[in-house]
Motif scaffolding. Structure first.
Motif, PDB file in Angstrom:
ATOM      1  N   GLN A 110       4.125   5.758 -10.128  1.00  0.00           N
ATOM      2  CA  GLN A 110       4.791   4.951  -9.979  1.00  0.00           C
ATOM      3  C   GLN A 110       5.230   3.430 -10.629  1.00  0.00           C
ATOM      4  OE1 GLN A 110       3.163   2.856  -5.551  1.00  0.00           O
ATOM      5  NE2 GLN A 110       2.253   4.793  -5.674  1.00  0.00           N
ATOM      6  N   ILE A 111       6.692   3.000 -10.781  1.00  0.00           N
ATOM      7  CA  ILE A 111       7.070   1.502 -11.671  1.00  0.00           C
ATOM      8  C   ILE A 111       6.446   0.603 -10.276  1.00  0.00           C
ATOM      9  CG2 ILE A 111       8.616   0.833 -12.698  1.00  0.00           C
ATOM     10  CD1 ILE A 111       7.792   3.694 -13.499  1.00  0.00           C
ATOM     11  N   VAL A 112       6.030  -0.455 -11.024  1.00  0.00           N
ATOM     12  CA  VAL A 112       5.799  -1.419 -10.268  1.00  0.00           C
ATOM     13  C   VAL A 112       6.315  -2.900 -11.415  1.00  0.00           C
ATOM     14  CG1 VAL A 112       3.471  -3.623  -9.269  1.00  0.00           C
ATOM     15  CG2 VAL A 112       3.260  -0.853  -9.187  1.00  0.00           C
ATOM     16  N   PHE A 113       6.851  -3.822 -10.372  1.00  0.00           N
ATOM     17  CA  PHE A 113       7.482  -4.943 -11.754  1.00  0.00           C
ATOM     18  C   PHE A 113       6.357  -5.999 -10.656  1.00  0.00           C
ATOM     19  CE2 PHE A 113      10.494  -1.872 -11.969  1.00  0.00           C
ATOM     20  CZ  PHE A 113      11.194  -2.115 -12.668  1.00  0.00           C
ATOM     21  N   GLY A 114       5.847  -6.826 -11.866  1.00  0.00           N
ATOM     22  CA  GLY A 114       5.284  -7.921 -11.262  1.00  0.00           C
ATOM     23  C   GLY A 114       3.712  -7.631 -10.901  1.00  0.00           C
ATOM     24  N   VAL A 115       2.764  -8.393 -12.090  1.00  0.00           N
ATOM     25  CA  VAL A 115       1.500  -7.787 -11.842  1.00  0.00           C
ATOM     26  C   VAL A 115       0.801  -8.202 -10.380  1.00  0.00           C
ATOM     27  CG1 VAL A 115      -0.974  -8.457 -12.235  1.00  0.00           C
ATOM     28  CG2 VAL A 115       0.437  -7.978 -14.167  1.00  0.00           C
ATOM     29  N   GLY A 116       1.162  -9.098 -10.140  1.00  0.00           N
ATOM     30  CA  GLY A 116       1.116  -9.637  -8.486  1.00  0.00           C
ATOM     31  C   GLY A 116       1.269  -8.648  -6.888  1.00  0.00           C
ATOM     32  N   ASN A 117       1.946  -7.595  -7.512  1.00  0.00           N
ATOM     33  CA  ASN A 117       2.624  -6.535  -6.718  1.00  0.00           C
ATOM     34  C   ASN A 117       1.567  -5.375  -7.269  1.00  0.00           C
ATOM     35  OD1 ASN A 117       4.764  -8.121  -4.577  1.00  0.00           O
ATOM     36  ND2 ASN A 117       6.116  -7.085  -7.422  1.00  0.00           N
ATOM     37  N   LEU A 118       1.509  -5.515  -8.180  1.00  0.00           N
ATOM     38  CA  LEU A 118      -0.101  -4.079  -8.629  1.00  0.00           C
ATOM     39  C   LEU A 118      -0.952  -3.721  -7.704  1.00  0.00           C
ATOM     40  CD1 LEU A 118      -0.058  -1.766  -9.954  1.00  0.00           C
ATOM     41  CD2 LEU A 118      -1.864  -3.167 -11.956  1.00  0.00           C
ATOM     42  N   VAL A 119      -1.339  -5.707  -7.580  1.00  0.00           N
ATOM     43  CA  VAL A 119      -2.371  -6.109  -6.909  1.00  0.00           C
ATOM     44  C   VAL A 119      -2.980  -5.952  -5.683  1.00  0.00           C
ATOM     45  CG1 VAL A 119      -4.528  -8.269  -6.361  1.00  0.00           C
ATOM     46  CG2 VAL A 119      -3.612  -7.937  -8.679  1.00  0.00           C
ATOM     47  N   ALA A 120      -1.189  -6.251  -5.280  1.00  0.00           N
ATOM     48  CA  ALA A 120      -1.171  -6.364  -3.476  1.00  0.00           C
ATOM     49  C   ALA A 120      -1.138  -4.293  -2.584  1.00  0.00           C
ATOM     50  CB  ALA A 120      -0.228  -6.409  -2.991  1.00  0.00           C
ATOM     51  N   LEU A 121      -0.983  -3.492  -4.183  1.00  0.00           N
ATOM     52  CA  LEU A 121      -0.562  -2.341  -3.950  1.00  0.00           C
ATOM     53  C   LEU A 121      -2.711  -1.759  -4.197  1.00  0.00           C
ATOM     54  CD1 LEU A 121       0.596   0.291  -3.727  1.00  0.00           C
ATOM     55  CD2 LEU A 121       1.125   0.272  -6.157  1.00  0.00           C
ATOM     56  N   VAL A 122      -3.137  -2.326  -5.252  1.00  0.00           N
ATOM     57  CA  VAL A 122      -4.593  -1.480  -5.432  1.00  0.00           C
ATOM     58  C   VAL A 122      -5.479  -1.904  -4.357  1.00  0.00           C
ATOM     59  CG1 VAL A 122      -6.300  -2.373  -6.319  1.00  0.00           C
ATOM     60  CG2 VAL A 122      -3.973  -1.519  -7.810  1.00  0.00           C
ATOM     61  N   ASP A 123      -4.796  -3.172  -3.785  1.00  0.00           N
ATOM     62  CA  ASP A 123      -5.711  -4.126  -3.012  1.00  0.00           C
ATOM     63  C   ASP A 123      -5.987  -3.369  -1.833  1.00  0.00           C
ATOM     64  OD1 ASP A 123      -7.937  -5.945  -2.040  1.00  0.00           O
ATOM     65  OD2 ASP A 123      -6.582  -6.752  -0.571  1.00  0.00           O
ATOM     66  N   SER A 124      -4.857  -2.743  -1.229  1.00  0.00           N
ATOM     67  CA  SER A 124      -4.170  -1.515  -0.418  1.00  0.00           C
ATOM     68  C   SER A 124      -4.866  -0.518   0.344  1.00  0.00           C
ATOM     69  CB  SER A 124      -3.014  -1.602   0.330  1.00  0.00           C
ATOM     70  OG  SER A 124      -2.119  -0.254  -0.515  1.00  0.00           O
ATOM     71  N   LEU A 125      -5.621  -0.097  -1.087  1.00  0.00           N
ATOM     72  CA  LEU A 125      -6.070   1.161  -1.663  1.00  0.00           C
ATOM     73  C   LEU A 125      -7.852   0.923  -1.159  1.00  0.00           C
ATOM     74  CD1 LEU A 125      -3.906   2.943  -4.430  1.00  0.00           C
ATOM     75  CD2 LEU A 125      -3.597   3.432  -1.638  1.00  0.00           C
ATOM     76  N   LEU A 126      -8.188   0.142  -0.946  1.00  0.00           N
ATOM     77  CA  LEU A 126     -10.172  -0.531  -1.181  1.00  0.00           C
ATOM     78  C   LEU A 126     -10.632   0.102  -0.264  1.00  0.00           C
ATOM     79  CD1 LEU A 126     -10.337  -2.849  -4.579  1.00  0.00           C
ATOM     80  CD2 LEU A 126     -10.267  -0.355  -4.684  1.00  0.00           C
ATOM     81  N   GLU A 127     -11.706   0.468   0.277  1.00  0.00           N
ATOM     82  CA  GLU A 127     -12.170  -0.012   1.294  1.00  0.00           C
ATOM     83  C   GLU A 127     -12.744  -1.667   1.394  1.00  0.00           C
ATOM     84  OE1 GLU A 127     -12.744   1.887   3.968  1.00  0.00           O
ATOM     85  OE2 GLU A 127     -11.679   3.687   2.967  1.00  0.00           O
ATOM     86  N   PRO A 128     -13.270  -1.444   2.610  1.00  0.00           N
ATOM     87  CA  PRO A 128     -13.343  -3.343   2.457  1.00  0.00           C
ATOM     88  C   PRO A 128     -14.311  -3.617   1.411  1.00  0.00           C
ATOM     89  CG  PRO A 128     -13.397  -2.401   4.512  1.00  0.00           C
ATOM     90  CD  PRO A 128     -12.876  -1.292   3.934  1.00  0.00           C
TER      91      PRO A 128
END
Length: 230
Positions: free
Chosen positions: A146-164
């Motif tokens: 995947q190509i992600v522009f902006g570290v903030g967008n990567l953080v949001a993507l990663v956070d969505s994959l984590l359990e609470p």
């Protein structure tokens, strides 16, 4: 695996200090890097004298083998269309090379020992590896990129994959005492707690308040918070 280089950073205050810059981040092999990303401390240089921070403008590769996330991360969200298309074309080419190289790279098969001078013994050959082979050796099992522009967008993507319980948690220890020995004592306490829980430490040093953050998986930081309240 993760790859990093040491750089020398010069702060506007005049202080020169070393900093670590990651070009490849594998959070499966180094889980602490996941929480550095979420906390905003990854590829960030913090001046030990004045506390000023500088964020790297270099892109990096992020790989989470367990969750199947393989991303090239450009640090800036806003990128000119021409630059974006050129970058995407280059990445597609290198990714294709990486996949082809990963299919070629396999453990050598065992051979029967041969005596010296055996004419059947193949001569060693030397050749340059392609960029794709270098990437394949770094990350042998290459998932879709995947190509992600902006570290903030990567953080949001990663956070969505984590359990609470896996998401970022923080606990703050702070003091208004300006005495260096008191601040050092607080930092020492925080580091011991973080070490016991396999968490990380970050510092906010301002003239009026000194705060040490212990951060890591939410399940662990909540354990620490309960202990401090109890």
């Amino acid at each position: 695996m993760s790859r990093a280089t040491e750089i020398t950073f010069t702060c506007p205050c005049g202080t020169t200090f070393p900093a670590t810059l990651y070009t490849t981040v594998n959070v499966t092999l180094e889980p602490s890097l996941l929480y550095q990303l979420l906390a905003g401390t990854l590829n960030t240089a913090t001046c030990p004298n004045c506390g000023r921070r500088a964020v790297s403008a270099q892109p990096f590769i992020y790989h989470d083998m367990r969750r199947g996330l393989f991303a090239y991360t450009h640090p800036h969200e806003e990128v000119e269309e021409e630059e974006r298309e050129t970058l995407l074309a280059t990445l597609r080419r290198n990714y294709t090379l990486a996949v082809e190289a990963s299919e070629r790279i396999s453990p050598p098969r065992a051979r029967e020992p041969r005596g010296e001078g055996d004419p059947r013994q193949p001569r060693p050959t030397v050749r340059r590896r392609t960029p794709g082979e270098d990437l394949a050796r770094m990350e042998p099992e290459v998932p879709p990129m995947q190509i992600v522009f902006g570290v903030g967008n990567l953080v949001a993507l990663v956070d969505s994959l984590l359990e609470p319980e896996e998401r970022l948690g923080r606990v703050a220890l702070s003091t208004r005492d300006a005495a260096p020995e008191e601040r050092a004592r607080l930092l020492g306490i925080a580091r011991r707690m973080a070490g016991e829980l396999e968490c990380l430490v970050d510092v906010d040093d301002t003239p009026g308040e000194y705060t040490v953050w212990v951060y890591g998986p939410r399940a662990r930081t909540e354990t620490l918070a309960r202990a401090l309240r109890g």
